[in-house]
Write a protein that holds these residues in place. Structure first.
Motif, PDB file in Angstrom:
ATOM      1  N   TYR A 459      -0.991  16.450  -9.736  1.00 48.95           N
ATOM      2  CA  TYR A 459      -0.923  17.371 -10.352  1.00 48.95           C
ATOM      3  C   TYR A 459       0.515  18.310 -11.314  1.00 48.95           C
ATOM      4  N   ARG A 460       1.192  18.351 -11.732  1.00 43.06           N
ATOM      5  CA  ARG A 460       1.818  19.103 -12.272  1.00 43.06           C
ATOM      6  C   ARG A 460       1.555  20.608 -13.111  1.00 43.06           C
ATOM      7  N   LEU A 461       1.196  21.728 -12.330  1.00 36.94           N
ATOM      8  CA  LEU A 461       0.865  22.856 -13.096  1.00 36.94           C
ATOM      9  C   LEU A 461       1.800  23.147 -13.920  1.00 36.94           C
ATOM     10  N   ASN A 462       3.236  22.951 -13.296  1.00 35.68           N
ATOM     11  CA  ASN A 462       4.206  23.254 -14.276  1.00 35.68           C
ATOM     12  C   ASN A 462       5.743  22.640 -14.190  1.00 35.68           C
ATOM     13  N   SER A 463       7.183  23.193 -14.564  1.00 39.60           N
ATOM     14  CA  SER A 463       8.203  22.084 -14.860  1.00 39.60           C
ATOM     15  C   SER A 463       8.663  22.306 -13.061  1.00 39.60           C
ATOM     16  N   GLN A 464       8.423  23.108 -12.626  1.00 38.53           N
ATOM     17  CA  GLN A 464       8.673  23.589 -11.094  1.00 38.53           C
ATOM     18  C   GLN A 464       7.829  23.335  -9.820  1.00 38.53           C
ATOM     19  N   ILE A 465       6.255  23.060 -10.044  1.00 33.12           N
ATOM     20  CA  ILE A 465       5.250  22.495  -8.697  1.00 33.12           C
ATOM     21  C   ILE A 465       4.648  21.762  -9.191  1.00 33.12           C
ATOM     22  N   GLU A 466       4.422  21.017  -8.252  1.00 28.87           N
ATOM     23  CA  GLU A 466       3.100  19.635  -8.528  1.00 28.87           C
ATOM     24  C   GLU A 466       2.958  19.499  -7.207  1.00 28.87           C
ATOM     25  N   LEU A 467       1.344  18.894  -7.386  1.00 24.11           N
ATOM     26  CA  LEU A 467       0.629  19.215  -5.743  1.00 24.11           C
ATOM     27  C   LEU A 467       0.006  17.673  -6.439  1.00 24.11           C
ATOM     28  N   THR A 468       0.254  16.900  -4.803  1.00 22.20           N
ATOM     29  CA  THR A 468       0.303  15.571  -5.508  1.00 22.20           C
ATOM     30  C   THR A 468      -1.152  15.457  -3.725  1.00 22.20           C
ATOM     31  N   ALA A 469      -2.097  14.818  -3.830  1.00 18.99           N
ATOM     32  CA  ALA A 469      -3.321  14.440  -2.814  1.00 18.99           C
ATOM     33  C   ALA A 469      -3.365  12.586  -2.857  1.00 18.99           C
ATOM     34  N   SER A 470      -3.420  12.400  -0.925  1.00 20.93           N
ATOM     35  CA  SER A 470      -4.102  11.331  -1.260  1.00 20.93           C
ATOM     36  C   SER A 470      -4.661  11.040  -0.063  1.00 20.93           C
ATOM     37  N   ILE A 471      -5.953   9.663  -0.166  1.00 19.76           N
ATOM     38  CA  ILE A 471      -6.860   9.202   1.174  1.00 19.76           C
ATOM     39  C   ILE A 471      -6.144   7.483   0.635  1.00 19.76           C
ATOM     40  N   ALA A 472      -6.122   6.409   2.718  1.00 22.99           N
ATOM     41  CA  ALA A 472      -6.198   4.931   2.384  1.00 22.99           C
ATOM     42  C   ALA A 472      -6.844   5.000   3.679  1.00 22.99           C
ATOM     43  N   ARG A 473      -6.923   3.798   3.040  1.00 23.05           N
ATOM     44  CA  ARG A 473      -7.100   2.558   4.539  1.00 23.05           C
ATOM     45  C   ARG A 473      -6.377   1.395   4.500  1.00 23.05           C
ATOM     46  N   LYS A 474      -5.039   1.324   5.622  1.00 25.09           N
ATOM     47  CA  LYS A 474      -4.626   0.620   5.604  1.00 25.09           C
ATOM     48  C   LYS A 474      -4.579  -0.430   7.030  1.00 25.09           C
ATOM     49  N   ILE A 475      -4.233  -1.764   7.119  1.00 26.14           N
ATOM     50  CA  ILE A 475      -4.769  -2.911   8.053  1.00 26.14           C
ATOM     51  C   ILE A 475      -3.396  -3.131   8.427  1.00 26.14           C
ATOM     52  N   ARG A 476      -3.319  -3.556   9.510  1.00 21.82           N
ATOM     53  CA  ARG A 476      -2.363  -4.537  10.109  1.00 21.82           C
ATOM     54  C   ARG A 476      -3.369  -6.051  10.893  1.00 21.82           C
ATOM     55  N   LEU A 477      -2.530  -7.186  10.503  1.00 23.13           N
ATOM     56  CA  LEU A 477      -3.429  -8.169  11.622  1.00 23.13           C
ATOM     57  C   LEU A 477      -2.384  -8.211  12.369  1.00 23.13           C
ATOM     58  N   PRO A 478      -3.309  -8.508  13.719  1.00 26.81           N
ATOM     59  CA  PRO A 478      -2.724  -9.417  14.763  1.00 26.81           C
ATOM     60  C   PRO A 478      -1.104  -9.370  14.948  1.00 26.81           C
ATOM     61  N   SER A 479      -0.280  -9.643  15.775  1.00 26.36           N
ATOM     62  CA  SER A 479       0.602 -10.581  15.145  1.00 26.36           C
ATOM     63  C   SER A 479       1.009 -11.644  16.611  1.00 26.36           C
ATOM     64  N   ILE A 480       1.639 -12.762  16.382  1.00 26.78           N
ATOM     65  CA  ILE A 480       2.033 -13.723  17.409  1.00 26.78           C
ATOM     66  C   ILE A 480       2.218 -13.405  18.447  1.00 26.78           C
ATOM     67  N   ARG A 481       2.643 -12.772  18.502  1.00 24.41           N
ATOM     68  CA  ARG A 481       2.807 -11.927  20.069  1.00 24.41           C
ATOM     69  C   ARG A 481       1.875 -11.335  20.404  1.00 24.41           C
ATOM     70  N   ASN A 482       1.063 -11.104  19.699  1.00 29.45           N
ATOM     71  CA  ASN A 482      -0.532  -9.715  20.255  1.00 29.45           C
ATOM     72  C   ASN A 482      -1.130 -10.852  20.972  1.00 29.45           C
ATOM     73  N   LEU A 483      -1.340 -12.156  20.101  1.00 26.02           N
ATOM     74  CA  LEU A 483      -2.628 -12.983  20.706  1.00 26.02           C
ATOM     75  C   LEU A 483      -2.099 -14.045  20.694  1.00 26.02           C
ATOM     76  N   TYR A 484      -1.197 -14.478  21.488  1.00 28.63           N
ATOM     77  CA  TYR A 484      -1.036 -15.657  22.184  1.00 28.63           C
ATOM     78  C   TYR A 484       0.238 -15.623  23.167  1.00 28.63           C
ATOM     79  N   ASP A 485       1.378 -14.713  22.921  1.00 27.52           N
ATOM     80  CA  ASP A 485       2.222 -13.741  24.581  1.00 27.52           C
ATOM     81  C   ASP A 485       1.507 -14.800  26.059  1.00 27.52           C
ATOM     82  N   ALA A 486       2.650 -15.541  26.613  1.00 24.20           N
ATOM     83  CA  ALA A 486       1.868 -16.553  27.620  1.00 24.20           C
ATOM     84  C   ALA A 486       1.534 -14.720  29.065  1.00 24.20           C
ATOM     85  N   VAL A 487       2.128 -13.840  28.181  1.00 25.03           N
ATOM     86  CA  VAL A 487       1.764 -13.096  29.279  1.00 25.03           C
ATOM     87  C   VAL A 487       0.936 -11.603  28.762  1.00 25.03           C
TER      88      VAL A 487
END
Length: 683
Positions: A459-487
């Motif tokens: 929302y842009r109140l005027n030429s000087q002020i702007e307000l923004t907001a967001s909500i999000a859900r992000k995911i990261r799937l496990p990597s090869i190392r996370n899953l299969y590292d030998a140690v």
């Protein structure tokens, strides 16, 4: 004409304008012309090549330091690790012209792969991230290399302490319907000097940091062609080679990792990308790219500081290995503008990540060697029978075994994002994505999928002020190392999930080149993947939280002075009741003050002050002990001579001018005072 560097960006130079269109960067994932609302709502910091050159940066990680809430650690792998708002390097999607440079093995990246002289624009996105970036994008670093510039030839040479060298050459041209750009860069050092205040230990005597040498050669080339006014195609290619040492921890105690003697050698890599952009009219576009990224290197861990042997049977875990990783993929975007106020973009990303490793490792337990390595009956010190001074207890010995492992992940993401300008002042964006990957190791095949979304409003109140907001859900799937590292691998790991709440206030002072931004964020993280310090196995931390506040200011009080200031305060909390109050290596405060001042007609001074504080770490074993890392306080200066009518310029600089002794991580000290001088020539 649009203002590059003022897209929700604040800590950058103001009033830098350039003619840039979406098609100038064929690999750019999100462009302001096609997705203006998400560009405004996201917390995006953008730097241009003019800013980088004015600062005198010679490395990408140095450039990134101006971003609030961004922390750079030279951790146990000997390369810069980038943390953003308390999230780790693996949570940040690192793109170069749309090609992912995150490791297929562990999801991390090395920013030194990219020479800063190749960078034309650099975007860092910390929240409100478009769904078009796909899975794993808790944060984004988007590097766009040089193109679309007039004919030029530039040469640069720099030398510094520790036998440091930095040589680069670049050539480019932009004709009526095509452009090209070439760059080659060499960077090397034999060592870096520790601070004179460093206290020597049994594993590091000070002065020249042991095993801190580094050599990196890189090259980049690009060609773009306007086949018709509506169709443009491009080809990018890059290579790298080199090797480097991984400095060991300098202390052996309850907190530090065990000292080690590791090197990366014979590093060879290349990346290729083909791309196109088709814009038949102002209401429709389709863009796409194919890419491949390969990296092969020898990863070695030796017995001792001789760095030449793994023959000691009493040392477990030494190895000589060759690792090869590959990413092959494609991306397609199609967008439609229903009218001037609403837009829909659909995207597909599919890629195959492959990793294989072969070599030798010493970790196969042999039968015990009996009492004492040199004991038993014999002539003791007095000539009679004795047990020998080295006796006392069984000594476990380890044999060598061969390594021949491989794994791969097939992954794809489907994304959609819709934007609408409800009024001239109020806009919203909504996006979602479905992400699936199928990891495979030997005969083991699994399948995992999850969803993400973004909702945001501005929302842009005027030429000087702007307000923004967001909500999000992000995911990261496990990597090869996370899953299969030998140690450390754990095939039972769940995807990491972040639920993000973010808001910001931007204020542009009327009739003044000054802008301030205040941002708030809260990240609730589920199943955060972290290595257990006792078992060494990767595990999911059931729940953790990171929240904070950022303040950024950019101003040009008069023509010869530019000032950028950023400050962040954040708190992390481990909610699993494991004995840890917060996440390790997560600073509570980061401050950065960056000043460019024109001292005289052709003399320029750049100074940068950086503070990082309130970091905590824990012991390896239970019951956990907590300690605080010494605060980082560093001042850098650079003086440049740039005559307006002369093609030749020169500079001299000093990093850590006060020679402060500090460490980015416990027991891993950073460089002390370091001097450099250089010259620059352009046609």
């Amino acid at each position: 004409m649009r203002r590059v560097g003022i897209v929700s960006l604040i800590p950058m130079l103001l009033a830098i304008q350039t003619e840039v269109s979406a098609s100038d960067y064929l690999g750019e994932i999100v462009v302001v012309e096609s997705q203006p609302v998400v560009t405004r709502i996201s917390n995006t910091f953008e730097l241009t090549r003019d800013i980088v050159e004015a600062r005198g940066d010679r490395s990408l990680e140095q450039t990134l330091e101006v971003i609030p809430s961004l922390n750079i650690r030279y951790g146990g792998q000997g390369v810069p690790r980038i943390d953003l708002r308390g999230l780790r390097t693996r949570h940040i999607k690192f793109l170069v012209n749309g090609v992912p440079f995150n490791s297929t093995f562990d999801g991390q990246f090395d920013p030194t792969f990219i020479a800063v002289s190749q960078v034309d624009r650099l975007k860092v996105i910390t929240s409100g991230i478009s769904e078009l970036y796909g899975a794993g994008a808790f944060g984004v670093i988007d590097v766009l290399t040089r193109s679309q510039h007039k004919r030029h030839l530039k040469l640069n040479a720099e030398i510094g302490e520790g036998e440091q060298k930095h040589l680069s050459a670049q050539l480019g041209n932009n004709e009526d319907n095509h452009s090209y750009y070439l760059n080659v860069t060499h960077r090397s050092r034999d060592y870096f000097e520790l601070s004179e205040d460093f206290d020597s230990t049994a594993y590091e005597d000070g002065g020249k940091r042991m095993n801190s040498d580094r050599e990196r050669n890189t090259g980049f080339g690009s060609f773009s062609l306007a086949v018709t006014p509506d169709l443009k195609i491009g080809l990018n290619g890059s290579f790298l080679s080199g090797d480097y040492g991984i400095p060991s921890t300098t202390i052996k105690d309850d907190f530090a990792s065990k000292p080690s003697f590791k090197r990366i050698e014979n590093q060879q890599g290349y990346a290729l990308q083909g791309s196109f952009s088709y814009n038949p009219d102002s209401s429709y576009f389709v863009r796409g790219w194919l890419y491949r990224n390969d990296l092969e290197q020898d990863e070695n861990s030796y017995d001792d500081a001789g760095y030449d042997s793994i023959s000691d049977e009493t040392i477990k875990g030494s190895y000589l290995t060759t690792t090869d990783s590959r990413i092959m993929g494609l991306g397609v975007q199609s967008g439609y503008h229903f009218n001037d106020n609403s837009r829909l973009t659909l995207a597909l990303d599919a890629h195959k990540d492959q990793w294989d490793q072969e070599g030798l490792i010493r970790d196969a337990a042999l039968s015990s060697a009996g009492k004492g390595g040199s004991g038993g009956s014999g002539a003791g010190s007095g000539g009679g029978k004795g047990s020998g001074s080295a006796g006392g207890g069984n000594v476990t010995r380890y044999g060598l075994r061969g390594l021949d492992e491989e794994a791969e992940i097939n992954a794809y993401s489907l994304m959609a994002e819709f934007e609408v300008d409800i009024t001239d002042k109020f806009s919203v964006v909504a996006g979602g994505g479905h992400h699936r990957q199928s990891p495979r190791r030997l005969s083991e095949v699994s399948d995992e999928s999850d969803e993400s979304f973004l909702l945001g409003a501005g929302y842009r109140l005027n030429s000087q002020i702007e307000l923004t907001a967001s909500i999000a859900r992000k995911i990261r799937l496990p990597s090869i190392r996370n899953l299969y590292d030998a140690v450390r691998g754990n095939p039972e790991l769940n995807s990491e999930v972040i639920e993000e709440l973010a808001a910001k206030l931007s204020y542009q002072f009327p009739e003044q080149p000054t802008e301030i931004q205040i941002a708030f964020f809260r990240n609730d993280i589920k199943d955060f993947i972290q290595r257990d310090r006792t078992s060494e196995i990767f595990e999911n931390i059931e729940k953790s939280k990171i929240e904070g506040l950022e303040i950024s200011l950019a101003t040009q009080p008069f023509e010869t002075l530019n000032v950028r200031f950023g400050y962040s305060y954040q708190q992390s909390e481990d909610l699993t009741r494991t004995g840890r109050d917060e996440l390790t290596n997560t600073p509570g405060q980061i401050a950065n003050l960056d000043i460019n001042y024109q001292v005289a007609k052709s003399i320029f001074l750049h100074s940068n002050y950086r503070f990082v504080g309130d970091q905590y770490y824990y012991s390896k074993d239970t019951p956990l002990q907590k300690a605080r890392l010494k605060d980082i306080s560093r001042l850098d200066l650079q003086l440049s001579w740039r005559p307006l009518q002369n093609r030749l310029s020169a500079y001299m600089g000093v990093k850590n001018i006060l020679d402060k002794d500090f460490a980015d991580e416990y027991a891993l000290p950073s460089a002390g005072r370091t001097f450099v001088v250089g010259i620059h020539w352009q046609q």
